[in-house]
Motif scaffolding. Structure first.
Motif, PDB file in Angstrom:
ATOM      1  N   HIS A 149     -18.764 -11.470 -36.812  1.00 31.08           N
ATOM      2  CA  HIS A 149     -20.372 -11.294 -36.387  1.00 31.08           C
ATOM      3  C   HIS A 149     -21.147 -12.336 -36.469  1.00 31.08           C
ATOM      4  O   HIS A 149     -22.176 -12.352 -35.617  1.00 31.08           O
ATOM      5  CB  HIS A 149     -20.715 -10.155 -37.721  1.00 31.08           C
ATOM      6  N   ARG A 150     -20.608 -13.473 -37.083  1.00 37.62           N
ATOM      7  CA  ARG A 150     -21.457 -14.741 -37.093  1.00 37.62           C
ATOM      8  C   ARG A 150     -21.452 -15.417 -35.698  1.00 37.62           C
ATOM      9  O   ARG A 150     -22.225 -16.028 -35.090  1.00 37.62           O
ATOM     10  CB  ARG A 150     -20.831 -15.617 -38.065  1.00 37.62           C
ATOM     11  N   THR A 154     -23.644 -13.498 -33.301  1.00 38.18           N
ATOM     12  CA  THR A 154     -24.965 -13.950 -33.681  1.00 38.18           C
ATOM     13  C   THR A 154     -25.377 -15.219 -32.846  1.00 38.18           C
ATOM     14  O   THR A 154     -26.161 -15.455 -32.184  1.00 38.18           O
ATOM     15  CB  THR A 154     -25.152 -14.037 -34.951  1.00 38.18           C
ATOM     16  N   THR A 155     -23.963 -16.183 -32.851  1.00 41.30           N
ATOM     17  CA  THR A 155     -24.401 -17.578 -32.100  1.00 41.30           C
ATOM     18  C   THR A 155     -24.483 -17.261 -30.777  1.00 41.30           C
ATOM     19  O   THR A 155     -25.237 -17.909 -30.108  1.00 41.30           O
ATOM     20  CB  THR A 155     -23.279 -18.444 -32.591  1.00 41.30           C
ATOM     21  N   ASP A 195     -25.622 -14.569 -29.196  1.00 43.03           N
ATOM     22  CA  ASP A 195     -26.916 -14.147 -28.940  1.00 43.03           C
ATOM     23  C   ASP A 195     -28.154 -15.145 -28.863  1.00 43.03           C
ATOM     24  O   ASP A 195     -28.911 -15.079 -28.116  1.00 43.03           O
ATOM     25  CB  ASP A 195     -27.102 -12.979 -29.675  1.00 43.03           C
TER      26      ASP A 195
END
Length: 226
Positions: free
Chosen positions: A72-73, A76-77, A79
């Motif tokens: 998920h990180r 997120t990066t 995005d």
């Protein structure tokens, strides 16, 4: 659907429901055409490369989801990188499309659609699409440079440029520039030396042969005194 028995009577089987036989024949015919078209498409090297790239991408995403707890990180990066490029472009279009007949939302949609189409066709080695992708990427980097406020402008421009370069490795794959040709021209300002010419005067006279005297015929008789 039932059939009439034809054992021993020489008659052929007839279908009780011909309306069901027609869709079945149509489906079989279309299925054969689809298999033939897929086999023809698979012979192209570009289609095989795209299929291999898609398989590797899906496999990599599945492995990241299975073995990396911080997937998920990464999302997120990704995005955040997209927002770093997308938000300045949106602000630039909104600021400069106020006095135009077209709206900023329509301009933004055209910008996204044009980039997607140019990327896909450029990966398929289409020359005009690759040119469009190059111009689209340069315009995007310029809009990011202008639309990013504050001291984060150089960083946002660098992120946009690196992202465009990474995507260009797929959109412009196989592109080779022709080798440069250098022509050396040696120009001298001085005039070349005059040629060495020797002039010699000769007078040639026609060749004359000496006269030939024939002897008197024999017997010799002197002239008569009378």
């Amino acid at each position: 659907m039932t059939t009439n028995s034809a054992d021993g009577n020489g008659h052929k089987h007839t279908l009780r429901w011909p309306s069901l036989h027609r869709p079945r024949s149509w489906i079989s015919h279309r299925t054969g055409q689809t298999r033939t078209k897929l086999a023809q498409m698979w012979r192209h090297e570009t289609v095989r490369h795209l299929a291999f790239s898609a398989a590797v991408t899906l496999l990599g995403a599945w492995l990241l989801g299975q073995f990396l707890p911080g997937t998920h990180r990464l999302a997120t990066t990704v995005d955040a990188v997209g927002a770093t490029i997308d938000d300045p472009v949106r602000r630039y279009l909104v600021a400069h499309a106020q006095e135009l007949p077209i709206t900023a939302g329509a301009t933004y949609s055209i910008w996204k659609a044009l980039g997607l189409v140019a990327f896909v066709l450029g990966a398929l080695r289409n020359g005009p699409a690759r040119f469009t992708w190059t111009v689209w990427g340069a315009a995007t980097v310029i809009m990011v440079l202008i639309g990013t406020p504050g001291p984060g402008r150089p960083v946002a421009t660098g992120v946009g440029l690196l992202t465009w370069a990474a995507l260009s490795s797929l959109a412009l794959r196989g592109l080779r520039l022709p080798p440069l040709t250098f022509v050396h021209v040696d120009v001298h300002n001085e005039a070349p030396p005059p040629p060495d010419v020797q002039v010699r005067t000769e007078i040639r006279m026609p060749r004359t042969e000496p006269p030939q005297f024939l002897p008197y015929p024999l017997p010799f008789q002197p002239p008569s005194p009378n």
